[in-house]
Design a protein around this motif. Structure first.
Motif, PDB file in Angstrom:
ATOM      1  N   ALA A  12     -10.065   8.218   5.052  1.00 55.09           N
ATOM      2  CA  ALA A  12      -9.994   9.773   5.343  1.00 55.09           C
ATOM      3  C   ALA A  12      -9.684  10.024   6.640  1.00 55.09           C
ATOM      4  O   ALA A  12      -9.582  11.195   7.002  1.00 55.09           O
ATOM      5  N   SER A  13     -10.083   9.311   7.594  1.00 54.89           N
ATOM      6  CA  SER A  13      -9.817   9.232   9.022  1.00 54.89           C
ATOM      7  C   SER A  13      -8.420   9.292   9.596  1.00 54.89           C
ATOM      8  O   SER A  13      -7.843   9.487  10.631  1.00 54.89           O
ATOM      9  N   GLY A  14      -7.626   8.946   8.378  1.00 57.84           N
ATOM     10  CA  GLY A  14      -6.137   8.456   8.813  1.00 57.84           C
ATOM     11  C   GLY A  14      -5.084   9.695   8.135  1.00 57.84           C
ATOM     12  O   GLY A  14      -5.908  10.641   7.694  1.00 57.84           O
ATOM     13  N   GLY A  15      -3.823   9.577   8.285  1.00 54.79           N
ATOM     14  CA  GLY A  15      -2.948  10.589   8.032  1.00 54.79           C
ATOM     15  C   GLY A  15      -3.178  11.109   6.707  1.00 54.79           C
ATOM     16  O   GLY A  15      -3.180  12.282   6.334  1.00 54.79           O
ATOM     17  N   ILE A  16      -2.667  10.258   5.682  1.00 59.59           N
ATOM     18  CA  ILE A  16      -2.535  10.527   4.235  1.00 59.59           C
ATOM     19  C   ILE A  16      -4.084  10.763   3.784  1.00 59.59           C
ATOM     20  O   ILE A  16      -4.064  11.810   3.261  1.00 59.59           O
ATOM     21  N   GLY A  17      -5.019  10.112   4.185  1.00 60.15           N
ATOM     22  CA  GLY A  17      -6.293  10.184   3.478  1.00 60.15           C
ATOM     23  C   GLY A  17      -6.832  11.682   3.983  1.00 60.15           C
ATOM     24  O   GLY A  17      -7.411  12.205   3.047  1.00 60.15           O
ATOM     25  N   GLY A  35     -14.061   5.996   6.393  1.00 61.77           N
ATOM     26  CA  GLY A  35     -13.231   5.442   7.617  1.00 61.77           C
ATOM     27  C   GLY A  35     -14.154   4.720   8.691  1.00 61.77           C
ATOM     28  O   GLY A  35     -15.157   4.645   8.436  1.00 61.77           O
ATOM     29  N   ARG A  36     -13.419   4.368   9.531  1.00 59.70           N
ATOM     30  CA  ARG A  36     -13.960   3.477  10.848  1.00 59.70           C
ATOM     31  C   ARG A  36     -14.599   4.523  12.019  1.00 59.70           C
ATOM     32  O   ARG A  36     -15.533   4.502  12.547  1.00 59.70           O
ATOM     33  N   ASP A  37     -13.592   5.459  12.382  1.00 54.49           N
ATOM     34  CA  ASP A  37     -13.548   6.388  13.523  1.00 54.49           C
ATOM     35  C   ASP A  37     -14.624   7.700  12.978  1.00 54.49           C
ATOM     36  O   ASP A  37     -14.176   8.587  12.473  1.00 54.49           O
ATOM     37  N   GLU A  38     -15.660   7.537  13.547  1.00 60.92           N
ATOM     38  CA  GLU A  38     -16.879   8.400  13.200  1.00 60.92           C
ATOM     39  C   GLU A  38     -16.233   9.873  13.759  1.00 60.92           C
ATOM     40  O   GLU A  38     -16.440  10.862  13.130  1.00 60.92           O
ATOM     41  N   VAL A 147       3.429  -9.883   3.820  1.00 57.39           N
ATOM     42  CA  VAL A 147       2.029  -9.722   3.461  1.00 57.39           C
ATOM     43  C   VAL A 147       1.689  -8.268   2.846  1.00 57.39           C
ATOM     44  O   VAL A 147       0.927  -8.104   1.897  1.00 57.39           O
ATOM     45  N   TYR A 148       2.162  -7.276   3.637  1.00 62.99           N
ATOM     46  CA  TYR A 148       1.997  -5.862   3.002  1.00 62.99           C
ATOM     47  C   TYR A 148       2.505  -5.875   1.684  1.00 62.99           C
ATOM     48  O   TYR A 148       1.904  -5.252   0.789  1.00 62.99           O
ATOM     49  N   CYS A 149       3.586  -6.310   1.496  1.00 62.86           N
ATOM     50  CA  CYS A 149       4.335  -6.455  -0.085  1.00 62.86           C
ATOM     51  C   CYS A 149       3.398  -6.935  -0.868  1.00 62.86           C
ATOM     52  O   CYS A 149       3.057  -6.388  -1.939  1.00 62.86           O
ATOM     53  N   ASP A 181       4.863   9.911   8.190  1.00 64.21           N
ATOM     54  CA  ASP A 181       4.530  10.354   9.654  1.00 64.21           C
ATOM     55  C   ASP A 181       3.120  10.072   9.794  1.00 64.21           C
ATOM     56  O   ASP A 181       2.504  11.102   9.972  1.00 64.21           O
ATOM     57  N   THR A 182       2.631   8.873  10.158  1.00 68.01           N
ATOM     58  CA  THR A 182       1.309   8.485  10.431  1.00 68.01           C
ATOM     59  C   THR A 182       1.164   7.382  11.488  1.00 68.01           C
ATOM     60  O   THR A 182       2.558   6.901  11.557  1.00 68.01           O
ATOM     61  N   SER A 183       0.064   7.322  11.950  1.00 65.79           N
ATOM     62  CA  SER A 183      -0.079   6.304  12.939  1.00 65.79           C
ATOM     63  C   SER A 183      -0.117   4.910  12.552  1.00 65.79           C
ATOM     64  O   SER A 183      -0.083   3.789  13.298  1.00 65.79           O
TER      65      SER A 183
HETATM   66  N1  LIG Z   1       2.561   5.843   6.563  1.00 69.07           N
HETATM   67  C1  LIG Z   1       3.411   5.391   5.760  1.00 69.07           C
HETATM   68  O1  LIG Z   1       4.459   5.177   6.032  1.00 69.07           O
HETATM   69  C2  LIG Z   1       2.838   4.778   4.582  1.00 69.07           C
HETATM   70  C3  LIG Z   1       4.129   4.460   3.457  1.00 69.07           C
HETATM   71  C4  LIG Z   1       3.473   4.039   2.080  1.00 69.07           C
HETATM   72  C5  LIG Z   1       2.125   3.902   1.960  1.00 69.07           C
HETATM   73  N2  LIG Z   1       1.072   4.108   2.898  1.00 69.07           N
HETATM   74  C6  LIG Z   1      -0.143   3.480   2.687  1.00 69.07           C
HETATM   75  O2  LIG Z   1      -1.100   4.985   2.680  1.00 69.07           O
HETATM   76  C7  LIG Z   1      -2.394   4.752   3.165  1.00 69.07           C
HETATM   77  C8  LIG Z   1      -2.696   5.387   4.194  1.00 69.07           C
HETATM   78  O3  LIG Z   1      -1.922   5.069   5.307  1.00 69.07           O
HETATM   79  P1  LIG Z   1      -1.740   6.128   6.663  1.00 69.07           P
HETATM   80  O4  LIG Z   1      -0.132   6.381   6.578  1.00 69.07           O
HETATM   81  O5  LIG Z   1      -2.670   7.420   6.504  1.00 69.07           O
HETATM   82  O6  LIG Z   1      -2.319   5.291   7.824  1.00 69.07           O
HETATM   83  P2  LIG Z   1      -3.327   5.608   9.060  1.00 69.07           P
HETATM   84  O7  LIG Z   1      -2.991   6.913   9.458  1.00 69.07           O
HETATM   85  O8  LIG Z   1      -3.183   4.563   9.859  1.00 69.07           O
HETATM   86  O9  LIG Z   1      -4.776   5.388   8.257  1.00 69.07           O
HETATM   87  C9  LIG Z   1      -5.135   4.416   7.582  1.00 69.07           C
HETATM   88  C10 LIG Z   1      -6.681   4.497   7.271  1.00 69.07           C
HETATM   89  O10 LIG Z   1      -7.146   3.467   6.790  1.00 69.07           O
HETATM   90  C11 LIG Z   1      -8.497   3.155   7.424  1.00 69.07           C
HETATM   91  N3  LIG Z   1      -8.841   1.569   7.586  1.00 69.07           N
HETATM   92  C12 LIG Z   1      -8.016   0.739   7.983  1.00 69.07           C
HETATM   93  N4  LIG Z   1      -8.814  -0.451   7.991  1.00 69.07           N
HETATM   94  C13 LIG Z   1      -9.997  -0.265   7.647  1.00 69.07           C
HETATM   95  C14 LIG Z   1     -11.250  -0.921   7.468  1.00 69.07           C
HETATM   96  N5  LIG Z   1     -11.254  -2.152   7.722  1.00 69.07           N
HETATM   97  N6  LIG Z   1     -12.230  -0.234   6.866  1.00 69.07           N
HETATM   98  C15 LIG Z   1     -12.302   1.099   6.601  1.00 69.07           C
HETATM   99  N7  LIG Z   1     -11.292   1.812   7.006  1.00 69.07           N
HETATM  100  C16 LIG Z   1     -10.345   1.311   7.150  1.00 69.07           C
HETATM  101  C17 LIG Z   1      -8.263   3.743   8.729  1.00 69.07           C
HETATM  102  O11 LIG Z   1      -9.500   3.822   9.212  1.00 69.07           O
HETATM  103  P3  LIG Z   1      -9.799   4.191  11.044  1.00 69.07           P
HETATM  104  O12 LIG Z   1      -8.597   4.924  11.399  1.00 69.07           O
HETATM  105  O13 LIG Z   1     -11.048   4.885  10.882  1.00 69.07           O
HETATM  106  O14 LIG Z   1     -10.077   2.760  11.505  1.00 69.07           O
HETATM  107  C18 LIG Z   1      -7.704   5.038   8.270  1.00 69.07           C
HETATM  108  O15 LIG Z   1      -8.507   5.963   7.974  1.00 69.07           O
HETATM  109  C19 LIG Z   1      -2.283   3.308   3.275  1.00 69.07           C
HETATM  110  O16 LIG Z   1      -2.780   2.437   2.195  1.00 69.07           O
HETATM  111  C20 LIG Z   1      -0.873   2.685   3.625  1.00 69.07           C
HETATM  112  O17 LIG Z   1      -0.393   1.438   3.044  1.00 69.07           O
HETATM  113  C21 LIG Z   1       1.491   4.665   4.057  1.00 69.07           C
END
Ligand SMILES: NC(=O)c1ccc[n+]([C@@H]2O[C@H](COP(=O)([O-])OP(=O)(O)OC[C@H]3O[C@@H](n4cnc5c(N)ncnc54)[C@H](OP(=O)(O)O)[C@@H]3O)[C@@H](O)[C@H]2O)c1
Length: 267
Positions: A12-17, A35-38, A147-149, A181-183
């Motif tokens: 939930a601290s990430g872009g899509i969440g 998430g990890r980032d309080e 690995v991701y795949c 578009d996320t980090s």
């Molecule tokens: N962005 C893309 O292009 C894309 C495409 C297809 C699928 N996805 C999938 O969409 C999902 C969300 O990704 P996003 O794009 O929103 O990326 P993001 O912004 O980097 O967010 C990733 C999230 O995962 C959390 N996380 C990672 N490692 C963790 C751990 N060890 N314990 C707890 N939380 C952890 C992060 O927490 P903290 O930030 O607090 O550490 C952050 O909230 C992922 O499953 C990703 O594989 C993304």
């Protein structure tokens, strides 16, 4: 508010969440934000409102999944689990360190399975839903993403099998975003997407697809065209997709060569 029940959302601290949590709260769900980032979680919780809660923890550490289960139980039990936490490190398989392989497989596959296992009694009692956030790379094997795949194909297999096993008891769904578009995407990956003409969605667009999937009887949804089509063609005629992707190899190598050079010079 909260008329829909409690939604437990990892990542939930990430872009899509964060975008999914925002749309769920607008639809009347009470959210437990993980998430990890309080700081990011606190900011989101303040934006969404007082009935939502957050828990900052690293889900790969021992005891974390149990903490989530107990926290959700103390809030009345989860009706929805969104496994959205994930990590992606684009590099050659040869250059992967054991620790990097283990981290990606744990965060992207093992943690969603363990959380689902621990929350299943709560979810079953209300005929709840699990949505696993996978990827288009859970349908299409892509170079330098082995690995991701593996983790996202695995998550899709887990979702499909469990969805059939729990039919009528708990709905289990798989959402497959394309590039967003996320980090999670490094500058190199963004530049590669631009060079290949791959469209990048906003997190809000992905959250919108998430809500469509959640509110439908569908078990799976691939976001965007032509990725939707490629996922199907790859299932039926993988040889066709082999050739199309192998043609991109030269371009892909150009964009990860910086990473390779950095690694090689530091090793
Ligand atoms: N962005 C893309 O292009 C894309 C495409 C297809 C699928 N996805 C999938 O969409 C999902 C969300 O990704 P996003 O794009 O929103 O990326 P993001 O912004 O980097 O967010 C990733 C999230 O995962 C959390 N996380 C990672 N490692 C963790 C751990 N060890 N314990 C707890 N939380 C952890 C992060 O927490 P903290 O930030 O607090 O550490 C952050 O909230 C992922 O499953 C990703 O594989 C993304």
């Amino acid at each position: 508010m909260g008329k829909q029940g409690l939604a437990v959302i990892t990542g939930a601290s990430g872009g899509i969440g964060a975008a999914i949590a925002t749309q769920l709260s607008q639809a009347g769900w009470r959210c437990l934000l993980l998430g990890r980032d309080e700081n990011k979680l606190q900011l989101l919780q303040r934006t969404l409102g007082g009935e939502h809660q957050y828990l900052a923890l690293d889900l790969t550490l021992p005891g974390s999944v149990q903490r989530v289960m107990m926290h959700a139980a103390s809030l009345g039990g989860a009706a929805l689990l969104v496994n959205c936490a994930g990590c992606n490190e684009m590099r050659s398989f040869q250059s992967e360190q054991l620790e990097q392989i283990q981290r990606q497989m744990t965060v992207n596959l093992v943690v969603p399975m363990l959380l689902t296992h621990h929350l299943l009694p709560q979810l079953s009692s209300v005929k709840g839903t699990v949505v696993n956030v996978g990827s288009a790379f859970g349908y299409i094997g892509y170079p330098y993403q082995s690995v991701y795949c593996a983790s996202k194909f695995g998550l899709r297999g887990f979702s499909e099998a469990l969805s059939r096993e729990l039919d009528g008891q708990v709905a289990v769904k798989y959402l497959a975003p394309r590039a967003t578009d996320t980090s999670i995407n490094s500058e190199d990956v963004r530049a590669l997407n631009t060079a290949l003409g791959n469209k990048m969605d906003t997190p809000e667009e992905v959250a919108h697809s998430f809500m469509r999937l959640l509110n439908s009887k569908k078990r799976r949804l691939v976001v965007g065209f032509p990725e939707k089509l490629f996922a199907r063609v790859n299932g039926l005629l993988p040889e066709l997709v082999d050739n199309a992707i192998i043609k991109q190899l030269k371009t892909i190598k150009n964009y990860i060569s910086c990473q390779l050079n950095t690694k090689e010079s530091s090793s």
